[in-house]
Design a protein around this motif. Structure first.
Motif, PDB file in Angstrom:
ATOM      1  N   ALA A  32      67.814  23.455   2.316  1.00 43.62           N
ATOM      2  CA  ALA A  32      67.259  22.867   3.358  1.00 43.62           C
ATOM      3  C   ALA A  32      66.988  23.968   4.368  1.00 43.62           C
ATOM      4  O   ALA A  32      65.925  23.847   5.336  1.00 43.62           O
ATOM      5  CB  ALA A  32      68.031  21.768   4.122  1.00 43.62           C
ATOM      6  N   SER A  89      63.797  25.666   3.451  1.00 41.80           N
ATOM      7  CA  SER A  89      62.753  24.768   3.590  1.00 41.80           C
ATOM      8  C   SER A  89      62.421  24.435   4.831  1.00 41.80           C
ATOM      9  O   SER A  89      61.097  24.410   5.413  1.00 41.80           O
ATOM     10  CB  SER A  89      63.092  23.227   2.996  1.00 41.80           C
ATOM     11  N   THR A  90      63.492  24.570   5.901  1.00 46.64           N
ATOM     12  CA  THR A  90      63.238  24.689   7.261  1.00 46.64           C
ATOM     13  C   THR A  90      62.558  25.843   7.962  1.00 46.64           C
ATOM     14  O   THR A  90      61.489  25.787   8.552  1.00 46.64           O
ATOM     15  CB  THR A  90      64.429  24.240   8.272  1.00 46.64           C
ATOM     16  N   SER A 102      57.463  22.809   3.322  1.00 51.25           N
ATOM     17  CA  SER A 102      58.938  22.379   3.043  1.00 51.25           C
ATOM     18  C   SER A 102      58.989  21.536   1.676  1.00 51.25           C
ATOM     19  O   SER A 102      59.918  21.605   0.787  1.00 51.25           O
ATOM     20  CB  SER A 102      59.217  21.600   4.210  1.00 51.25           C
ATOM     21  N   ALA A 147      61.244  22.748  -1.391  1.00 51.06           N
ATOM     22  CA  ALA A 147      62.376  22.147  -1.698  1.00 51.06           C
ATOM     23  C   ALA A 147      62.097  21.759  -3.346  1.00 51.06           C
ATOM     24  O   ALA A 147      63.064  21.483  -3.910  1.00 51.06           O
ATOM     25  CB  ALA A 147      62.065  20.683  -0.962  1.00 51.06           C
ATOM     26  N   CYS A 201      65.549  17.452   2.140  1.00 50.62           N
ATOM     27  CA  CYS A 201      64.956  18.977   2.723  1.00 50.62           C
ATOM     28  C   CYS A 201      63.894  18.708   3.492  1.00 50.62           C
ATOM     29  O   CYS A 201      63.556  19.090   4.665  1.00 50.62           O
ATOM     30  CB  CYS A 201      65.074  19.815   1.504  1.00 50.62           C
ATOM     31  N   ALA A 251      69.983  17.788   6.466  1.00 48.06           N
ATOM     32  CA  ALA A 251      69.833  17.290   5.213  1.00 48.06           C
ATOM     33  C   ALA A 251      71.231  16.890   4.686  1.00 48.06           C
ATOM     34  O   ALA A 251      71.349  16.223   4.058  1.00 48.06           O
ATOM     35  CB  ALA A 251      69.446  18.622   4.407  1.00 48.06           C
TER      36      ALA A 251
END
Length: 264
Positions: A138, A141-142, A189, A193, A210, A252
């Motif tokens: 996560a 992904s962020t 993202s 993920a 995520c 997440a």
């Protein structure tokens, strides 16, 4: 091949692999990192391979390569407008850890659990391990969502608005958002993920957590940029990136935990 790699001490593999990549990157004509940035990236790579193996390494490399690519999208235009990343996007140590500190802490937490030295039950270790792995994916992904939203928005955003007031502002303004950038961030993202899911770090439902967490964190990062970053000189872009990825990881983990206690 992977079986052979997995049979060798992962820390030795991490040191060897990242040393080879460091030499290749050092002599390559196109510089994606500063001189100091390469050595910090080497340390990051060793830590991730040593704790999470090739699976975690692939997630980090995917973030780095895609993030470096999108940073250079429309670079000439962004430099002319004064909104490009410094050093033409070449990342220094502050960028490496601003992006990867939270993910690295999650990876080190997994490593500590895998050592089996903590006085907790095996079932609790398994639960904590899965949550930390989710936090790891996560966080990246962020960060990739934030990077793509910002860089695509600065390059292609037709209309940019301050997230707190929805008033039109110039591209590159702290806290500005655009439709093009927001969509690019969501897509980024989702893709990374799914990379985390494909290598077995998170379950399929974790992909959803995520993506949702990245959307929440990226928008909160824009709020921070619009309200606080201009007021406090100590609130640098790198510190905001750390806060951004921390929010993404926590969000997440919370979503997964809340799902388990209420639905599962």
């Amino acid at each position: 091949m992977l079986a052979l790699i997995n049979s060798v001490n992962p820390w030795l593999v991490g040191v060897a692999l990242n040393s080879i990549l460091l030499v290749v990157a050092w002599i390559a004509p196109k510089k994606l990192l500063t001189s100091a940035g390469y050595f910090h990236a080497w340390l990051l790579g060793v830590l991730i391979w040593g704790t999470l193996g090739w699976q975690g390494y692939i997630v980090v490399m995917f973030y780095f390569l895609v993030g470096s690519f999108v940073t250079r999208i429309g670079i000439a235009q962004k430099e002319a407008e004064g909104i490009a990343e410094k050093r033409s996007g070449a990342r220094g140590p502050e960028n490496v850890w601003g992006s990867a500190l939270i993910g690295t802490l999650c990876a080190l937490g997994v490593g500590m659990l895998d050592l089996g030295t903590l006085p907790v039950t095996q079932s609790l270790i398994a639960d904590l391990r899965s949550l930390l792995l989710l936090g790891f994916v996560a966080s990246f992904s962020t960060k990739l969502s934030d990077t793509c939203a910002s860089e695509v928005g600065k390059a292609y955003g037709k209309s940019t608005f301050l997230i707190t007031t929805l008033q039109p502002v110039p591209r590159g303004t702290e806290g500005a958002v655009s439709l093009e950038g927001t969509l690019a961030g969501v897509v980024a993202s989702v893709v990374i993920a799914f990379v985390g899911w494909a290598v077995g770090l998170v379950e399929l439902l974790g992909v959803l957590w995520c993506v949702v967490a990245a959307f929440i964190a990226t928008n909160l990062e824009s709020v921070i940029g619009a309200t606080l970053q201009s007021k406090y000189t100590w609130l640098t872009n790198e510190l905001v990136n750390i806060l951004n990825t921390l929010i993404g990881a926590i969000a997440a983990i919370f979503l997964a935990w809340f799902w388990v206690i209420t639905v599962a």
